[in-house]
Design a protein around this motif. Structure first.
Motif, PDB file in Angstrom:
ATOM      1  N   HIS A 102       0.714  -1.288  -0.025  1.00 62.89           N
ATOM      2  CA  HIS A 102      -0.084   0.028   0.138  1.00 62.89           C
ATOM      3  C   HIS A 102       0.880   1.356  -0.082  1.00 62.89           C
ATOM      4  O   HIS A 102       1.501   1.339  -0.910  1.00 62.89           O
ATOM      5  CB  HIS A 102      -0.951  -0.123   0.985  1.00 62.89           C
ATOM      6  CG  HIS A 102      -2.103   1.050   1.049  1.00 62.89           C
ATOM      7  ND1 HIS A 102      -2.801   1.383  -0.019  1.00 62.89           N
ATOM      8  CD2 HIS A 102      -2.276   1.948   2.199  1.00 62.89           C
ATOM      9  CE1 HIS A 102      -3.724   2.343   0.485  1.00 62.89           C
ATOM     10  NE2 HIS A 102      -3.288   2.593   1.510  1.00 62.89           N
ATOM     11  N   GLU A 154      -9.206   2.587  -0.560  1.00 60.48           N
ATOM     12  CA  GLU A 154      -8.640   3.680  -0.925  1.00 60.48           C
ATOM     13  C   GLU A 154      -8.427   3.833  -2.422  1.00 60.48           C
ATOM     14  O   GLU A 154      -7.640   2.812  -2.821  1.00 60.48           O
ATOM     15  CB  GLU A 154      -7.748   4.309  -0.228  1.00 60.48           C
ATOM     16  CG  GLU A 154      -6.879   5.490  -0.570  1.00 60.48           C
ATOM     17  CD  GLU A 154      -5.931   5.753   0.440  1.00 60.48           C
ATOM     18  OE1 GLU A 154      -5.600   7.024   0.661  1.00 60.48           O
ATOM     19  OE2 GLU A 154      -5.157   5.028   0.803  1.00 60.48           O
ATOM     20  N   TYR A 156      -5.918   4.219  -5.436  1.00 57.26           N
ATOM     21  CA  TYR A 156      -4.569   4.349  -5.892  1.00 57.26           C
ATOM     22  C   TYR A 156      -4.812   4.233  -7.524  1.00 57.26           C
ATOM     23  O   TYR A 156      -4.890   3.378  -7.829  1.00 57.26           O
ATOM     24  CB  TYR A 156      -3.641   3.450  -5.212  1.00 57.26           C
ATOM     25  CG  TYR A 156      -3.209   3.849  -4.045  1.00 57.26           C
ATOM     26  CD1 TYR A 156      -3.662   4.905  -3.415  1.00 57.26           C
ATOM     27  CD2 TYR A 156      -1.897   2.990  -3.584  1.00 57.26           C
ATOM     28  CE1 TYR A 156      -2.967   5.178  -1.805  1.00 57.26           C
ATOM     29  CE2 TYR A 156      -1.234   3.536  -2.342  1.00 57.26           C
ATOM     30  CZ  TYR A 156      -1.911   4.354  -1.643  1.00 57.26           C
ATOM     31  OH  TYR A 156      -1.338   4.744  -0.255  1.00 57.26           O
ATOM     32  N   HIS A 200      -5.324   0.142   2.662  1.00 60.19           N
ATOM     33  CA  HIS A 200      -5.739   1.415   3.696  1.00 60.19           C
ATOM     34  C   HIS A 200      -5.959   1.049   5.003  1.00 60.19           C
ATOM     35  O   HIS A 200      -6.848   0.103   5.307  1.00 60.19           O
ATOM     36  CB  HIS A 200      -6.616   2.131   2.742  1.00 60.19           C
ATOM     37  CG  HIS A 200      -6.632   3.559   3.388  1.00 60.19           C
ATOM     38  ND1 HIS A 200      -5.699   4.359   3.447  1.00 60.19           N
ATOM     39  CD2 HIS A 200      -7.811   4.015   3.794  1.00 60.19           C
ATOM     40  CE1 HIS A 200      -6.072   5.461   4.030  1.00 60.19           C
ATOM     41  NE2 HIS A 200      -7.320   5.393   4.256  1.00 60.19           N
ATOM     42  N   GLU A 201      -5.430   1.653   5.920  1.00 56.36           N
ATOM     43  CA  GLU A 201      -5.269   1.377   7.187  1.00 56.36           C
ATOM     44  C   GLU A 201      -6.888   1.578   7.970  1.00 56.36           C
ATOM     45  O   GLU A 201      -6.996   0.899   9.163  1.00 56.36           O
ATOM     46  CB  GLU A 201      -4.316   2.197   8.143  1.00 56.36           C
ATOM     47  CG  GLU A 201      -4.620   3.866   8.145  1.00 56.36           C
ATOM     48  CD  GLU A 201      -3.841   4.311   6.602  1.00 56.36           C
ATOM     49  OE1 GLU A 201      -3.485   3.596   5.927  1.00 56.36           O
ATOM     50  OE2 GLU A 201      -3.746   5.600   6.660  1.00 56.36           O
TER      51      GLU A 201
HETATM   52 ZN    ZN Z   1      -3.673   4.663   2.576  1.00 53.83          ZN
END
Ligand code: ZN
Length: 261
Positions: A102, A154, A156, A200-201
């Motif tokens: 990530h 998320e 990207y 994504h966290e």
């Molecule tokens: Zn992230």
């Protein structure tokens, strides 16, 4: 049983300390959840390390006994000591596998291994991601159908400023319309490198069964399949040349002298 692959999951472990949502999703830390996913495979011997430990948990001895290093980072790329970055690079060149996860696209080891900025476009909207398998025969895609989906992620997106990958294993499509080379491989020195986009966290992405399968597959793929290559730039003595030669002209270097770095 064949020899286990020695895997080290490294995490900067910052968001888990500072953000309640991340702590709720990853009560044992992102590294803990990834390690748990890898431990489902009895062929893997898994340990973890974090930024906060002495030498970030990446002592020379630890790295010497690591076959594959996974790296998760986001908020603290600049806090990783240069000396440790150099140590990781040297081990990759010797043959250690490196899996960048990530937001580790911006980590120092990954940037150094790529030699480019590794920037990308992004959006945090909790949208759906569909990961298409580009290369069904690849070890990293084993057991995965034509595609799999992550419900909240998320985005990207391209352009992803990486050198052209040796192989593209996954391409992602996002609900908002963008695409991204989300699973790419390279070789640097003797080491195999895999970048994997999801992670994504604030979403439970490392609890997703197919994401966990990809991580296990990737470790198997990235494990060294040769002996270490100790790249110490050796000087070959004149008398050890395969053909007989005589010295012509002046010499700067002495016999037995090490290469300059
Ligand atoms: Zn992230």
């Amino acid at each position: 049983m064949a020899k286990q692959i020695r895997v080290l999951v490294w995490n900067e472990n910052v968001h888990e300390q500072e953000n309640a949502t991340v702590r709720e999703v990853y009560p044992q830390g992102i590294h803990g959840t990834i390690a748990e996913a890898l431990k489902e495979d009895v062929d893997l011997s898994v340990s973890t390390a974090t930024l906060q430990e002495r030498e970030h948990g990446l002592t020379k001895d630890v790295l010497d006994h690591t076959d594959v290093l996974l790296w998760w980072a986001h908020a603290a790329h600049g806090k990783v000591e240069n000396e440790i970055v150099e140590r990781v690079l040297a081990r990759v060149w010797e043959g250690m596998g490196f899996i960048a996860l990530h937001s580790s696209h911006y980590s120092r080891p990954f940037q150094r291994l790529m030699g480019t900025s590794c920037s990308l476009t992004w959006r945090e909207a909790g949208e759906k991601e569909r990961l298409w398998v580009c290369n069904p025969a690849h070890r990293i895609a084993r057991g995965i159908d034509r595609y799999f989906e992550i419900p909240n992620t998320e985005m990207y997106g391209e352009p992803f400023a990486i050198p052209t990958p040796d192989e593209i294993v996954f391409i992602s499509w996002f609900e908002g319309g963008e695409v991204f080379r989300s699973g790419c491989t390279w070789k640097r020195g003797n080491g195999k490198i895999f970048y994997f986009g999801p992670g994504h966290e604030v979403y439970p992405i490392y609890q997703h069964p197919t994401v966990r399968l990809v991580l296990r597959n990737a470790v198997h793929w990235a494990a060294p399949d040769t002996e270490k290559w100790i790249d110490n730039c050796p000087q070959i003595d004149i008398e050890n040349a395969p053909e007989k030669i005589t010295t012509k002209g002046p010499r700067l270097h002495k016999k037995g002298e090490a290469g300059l770095r």
